[in-house]
Scaffold this motif. Structure first.
Motif, PDB file in Angstrom:
ATOM      1  N   PRO A 181       0.792  -1.238   0.000  1.00  0.00           N
ATOM      2  CA  PRO A 181       0.000   0.000   0.000  1.00  0.00           C
ATOM      3  C   PRO A 181       0.825   1.290   0.000  1.00  0.00           C
ATOM      4  N   GLU A 182       2.034   1.250   0.541  1.00  0.00           N
ATOM      5  CA  GLU A 182       2.854   2.456   0.617  1.00  0.00           C
ATOM      6  C   GLU A 182       3.774   2.621  -0.579  1.00  0.00           C
ATOM      7  N   PHE A 183       3.806   1.642  -1.451  1.00  0.00           N
ATOM      8  CA  PHE A 183       4.671   1.696  -2.624  1.00  0.00           C
ATOM      9  C   PHE A 183       4.123   2.725  -3.602  1.00  0.00           C
ATOM     10  N   GLN A 184       5.001   3.413  -4.311  1.00  0.00           N
ATOM     11  CA  GLN A 184       4.541   4.419  -5.252  1.00  0.00           C
ATOM     12  C   GLN A 184       4.558   3.852  -6.672  1.00  0.00           C
ATOM     13  N   VAL A 185       3.382   3.816  -7.273  1.00  0.00           N
ATOM     14  CA  VAL A 185       3.263   3.420  -8.674  1.00  0.00           C
ATOM     15  C   VAL A 185       3.216   4.690  -9.513  1.00  0.00           C
ATOM     16  N   ILE A 186       4.096   4.783 -10.485  1.00  0.00           N
ATOM     17  CA  ILE A 186       4.221   5.956 -11.334  1.00  0.00           C
ATOM     18  C   ILE A 186       3.873   5.550 -12.761  1.00  0.00           C
ATOM     19  N   CYS A 187       2.957   6.256 -13.371  1.00  0.00           N
ATOM     20  CA  CYS A 187       2.603   5.954 -14.759  1.00  0.00           C
ATOM     21  C   CYS A 187       3.803   6.238 -15.652  1.00  0.00           C
ATOM     22  N   GLY A 188       4.167   5.248 -16.467  1.00  0.00           N
ATOM     23  CA  GLY A 188       5.304   5.423 -17.354  1.00  0.00           C
ATOM     24  C   GLY A 188       4.954   5.342 -18.815  1.00  0.00           C
ATOM     25  N   CYS A 189       3.671   5.245 -19.130  1.00  0.00           N
ATOM     26  CA  CYS A 189       3.225   5.114 -20.523  1.00  0.00           C
ATOM     27  C   CYS A 189       2.108   6.126 -20.758  1.00  0.00           C
TER      28      CYS A 189
END
Length: 300
Positions: A181-189
């Motif tokens: 839950p604390e991980f950061q997902v960053i849009c790369g597309c």
């Protein structure tokens, strides 16, 4: 920045080459300043869009140093990809010496690594002490950093705090966050931005923000604010050109988009060749459509 290592829109900047294919550091500095002045949070340098594999070691170092000198270390995240862990760590050491807040790192690019080898790679890079954004790009590497693999890496390597997700599978955003839950997902597309943000991505390492940063920031802001109607209306105008970010010719397409937007894009180095006339015509049409997209008073 907030507690996230990266938030908002961060263009993965293209590199300006002269007609003789020499690196133009002055144009690079001006471009970094322009995208920040246009509302972007900072820049990512030496990513795949930055043609890092076609650079000498001296040029690759100069790219980071030029960006830091122009807009400040806190606004620069360097890519530190390497065929070996030693190479990736060497570029991370260089980044740390310049005071940047984090690095972006592919898994080893030399072969199809096992899960244990991926963990060993990131463990070595983490010895420098900087937060790491893993970069999942299964189209140009030999491994797909699935949510389960990412969870194993993050469990063993605490400084791996986020991922630039380029699998083009938006279902993964919530899967990753369910596991961490604390991980950061960053849009790369670029062409899954709205879906990714609405599923929980916090940040966008963007391609076509090199050509139209204001529209890109408006699209991100509307999406992150939950303005579905406003985001959808702007997305409809931008999506045709954003789809080129997932095409193998994305570097040429984005540089052409810059030219069409009145910016310098310039040529690419081999092995990338110029676009054919049909592609140029389509990119021109798609870019003009995105540039003419209306922005409300709060977004302009």
């Amino acid at each position: 920045m907030t507690n996230d290592v990266l938030e908002g829109v961060w263009p993965a900047v293209t590199l300006p080459f002269s007609d003789t294919l020499a690196l133009d550091e002055a144009r690079l500095a001006e471009h970094c300043a322009w995208v920040v002045e246009s509302g972007c949070e900072g820049v990512v340098v030496n990513g795949s869009l930055g043609e890092y594999e076609a650079l000498t070691d001296g040029e690759r170092a100069a790219v980071v140093e030029t960006a830091v000198a122009e807009i400040g270390a806190d606004r620069v995240i360097p890519g530190v990809a390497g065929k070996s862990a030693a190479e990736a760590r060497r570029w991370t050491d260089h980044a740390a010496d310049l005071g940047v807040p984090a690095v972006m790192c592919l898994p080893p690019t030399s072969h199809a690594p096992t899960g244990a080898e991926v963990i060993a790679h990131y463990t070595t890079v983490a010895e420098v002490g900087l937060p790491i954004i893993a970069y999942n790009n299964p189209w140009s590497t030999r491994i797909d950093l699935t949510p389960d693999i990412l969870a194993s890496v993050a469990s063993d390597v605490k400084l791996v705090v986020g991922v630039k997700e380029f699998s083009q599978d938006v279902r993964r955003v919530m899967h990753i966050l369910d596991l961490m839950p604390e991980f950061q997902v960053i849009c790369g597309c670029d062409d899954v931005l709205v879906e990714s943000v609405m599923m929980g991505a916090r940040g966008w390492i963007a391609g076509f923000a090199n050509a139209f940063p204001e529209q890109s920031v408006a699209l991100y802001d509307r999406s992150s604010a939950g303005d579905i109607e406003g985001a959808r209306a702007l997305y409809a105008e931008m999506l045709p050109i954003l789809r080129w970010d997932a095409d193998p010719r994305f570097v040429q397409a984005i540089k052409l988009g810059q030219e069409l937007a009145g910016r310098y894009g310039g040529p690419t180095r081999l092995p990338r060749l110029p676009l054919d006339d049909e592609d140029v015509t389509q990119i021109r049409y798609d870019t003009e459509r995105a540039l003419s997209a209306g922005l409300g008073p709060a977004d302009s």
